[in-house]
Design an enzyme around this catalytic site. Structure first.
Site, PDB file in Angstrom:
ATOM      1  CG  ASN A  10      35.314  26.423  38.826  1.00 31.87           C
ATOM      2  OD1 ASN A  10      34.814  25.358  39.173  1.00 31.87           O
ATOM      3  ND2 ASN A  10      36.373  26.935  39.419  1.00 31.87           N
ATOM      4  CE  LYS A  12      35.341  29.446  42.041  1.00 34.01           C
ATOM      5  NZ  LYS A  12      35.894  30.621  42.772  1.00 34.01           N
ATOM      6  CG  HIS A  95      40.607  27.604  40.618  1.00 31.25           C
ATOM      7  ND1 HIS A  95      40.478  28.224  41.846  1.00 31.25           N
ATOM      8  CD2 HIS A  95      39.768  28.260  39.786  1.00 31.25           C
ATOM      9  CE1 HIS A  95      39.606  29.199  41.752  1.00 31.25           C
ATOM     10  NE2 HIS A  95      39.152  29.247  40.513  1.00 31.25           N
ATOM     11  CD  GLU A  97      38.320  28.718  44.746  1.00 32.19           C
ATOM     12  OE1 GLU A  97      37.761  29.833  44.694  1.00 32.19           O
ATOM     13  OE2 GLU A  97      37.850  27.689  44.218  1.00 32.19           O
ATOM     14  CD  GLU A 167      40.176  31.815  37.691  1.00 37.50           C
ATOM     15  OE1 GLU A 167      38.967  32.002  37.541  1.00 37.50           O
ATOM     16  OE2 GLU A 167      40.642  30.882  38.356  1.00 37.50           O
ATOM     17  N   GLY A 173      35.758  36.048  43.550  1.00 40.51           N
ATOM     18  CA  GLY A 173      34.694  35.990  44.533  1.00 40.51           C
ATOM     19  C   GLY A 173      34.651  37.160  45.495  1.00 40.51           C
ATOM     20  CB  SER A 213      34.574  39.570  40.483  1.00 38.24           C
ATOM     21  OG  SER A 213      34.857  39.082  41.779  1.00 38.24           O
TER      22      SER A 213
END
Length: 251
Positions: A10, A12, A95, A97, A167, A173, A213
């Site tokens: 991904n 992003k 996701h 986010e 996730e 991240g 990560s």
């Protein structure tokens, strides 16, 4: 049951024509056993056509999000029709986010998943808990709630084109990563939930990816876990480490 390992990248909101050329070139020059490993990358929407035109056929290309309408007055949204026109066969949905920053509810994510499947796309559906939810021992409660919203709008046969990505939000991240056993424990719980609430056949066939990560240093240990069927990779997908991770599975 043997489930084909999937390594997803991904990107992003990170790309340029130069970077896309470089990352696609890395994949085009790499090789993997396509009977055992599937590779899918998700560039930002403006680069989907470029990436699909340059990537070899063994590389799947995915959108990062779509809307649940084919067309209309939905400024800034991506349509399934656009994807099909560009020969894009995958989309990521739900996701963290999208859920956190853009306030997509479980119901909106589920509606998007059902729509994407009806449109013939394959879906990487994301679930996962925040740090405070893990610390409050609410991991499975949160993940099961997110899964239930999706399962409620699907038929068992729809799951053949769904990949679940677990996730943990606290590991995305941040450099923090769930230990292989922590990840395995949640993946096993997800598979158990699918068996109890959809069907045992769906539970055994559905691939469950780990994201958070993942890098070249930890992918080898993570992939040894029984219920980890691949990765959804963020930052490392923008580097040569992505091919290293694929090769780790090849080894």
């Amino acid at each position: 049951m043997t489930r084909k390992f999937l390594v997803g990248g991904n990107w992003k909101m990170n790309a340029s024509k130069q970077l896309a050329d470089q990352l696609v070139g890395n994949l085009n020059n790499a090789s993997w056993n396509t009977d055992q490993i599937e590779v899918v990358i998700a560039p930002p929407a403006p680069y989907l056509d470029l990436v699909r035109s340059k990537a070899k056929p063994e590389v799947g290309v995915s959108a990062q999000n779509i809307y649940f309408e084919k067309k209309g007055a939905y400024t800034g949204e991506t349509s399934s029709e656009f994807l099909k026109d560009l020969n894009i066969t995958w989309t990521i949905l739900g996701h963290s986010e999208r859920r956190e920053i853009f306030k997509e509810s479980d119901e909106v994510v589920a509606k998007k998943v059902a729509f994407a499947l009806a449109e013939g796309l394959s879906v990487i559906a994301c679930v996962g808990e925040k740090l405070e939810e893990r610390e409050a021992n609410q991991t499975t409660e949160v993940v099961f709630r997110q899964l239930k919203a999706i399962a409620d709008v699907l038929k068992p046969s729809d799951w053949t084109r769904v990949v679940v990505a677990y996730e943990p939000v606290w590991a995305i991240g941040t450099g923090k990563v769930a230990s292989p056993q922590q990840a395995q424990d949640v993946h096993k719980e997800i598979r158990g939930w699918l068996a109890a609430n959809v069907s045992d056949a769906v539970a055994q066939a559905t691939r469950i990816l780990y994201g958070g990560s993942v890098g070249a240093k930890n992918s080898g240990d993570l992939q040894t876990q029984e219920d980890i069927d691949g990765f959804l990779i963020g930052g490392a997908s923008l580097t040569a480490d992505f091919v290293t991770i694929i090769n780790t599975r090849n080894a």
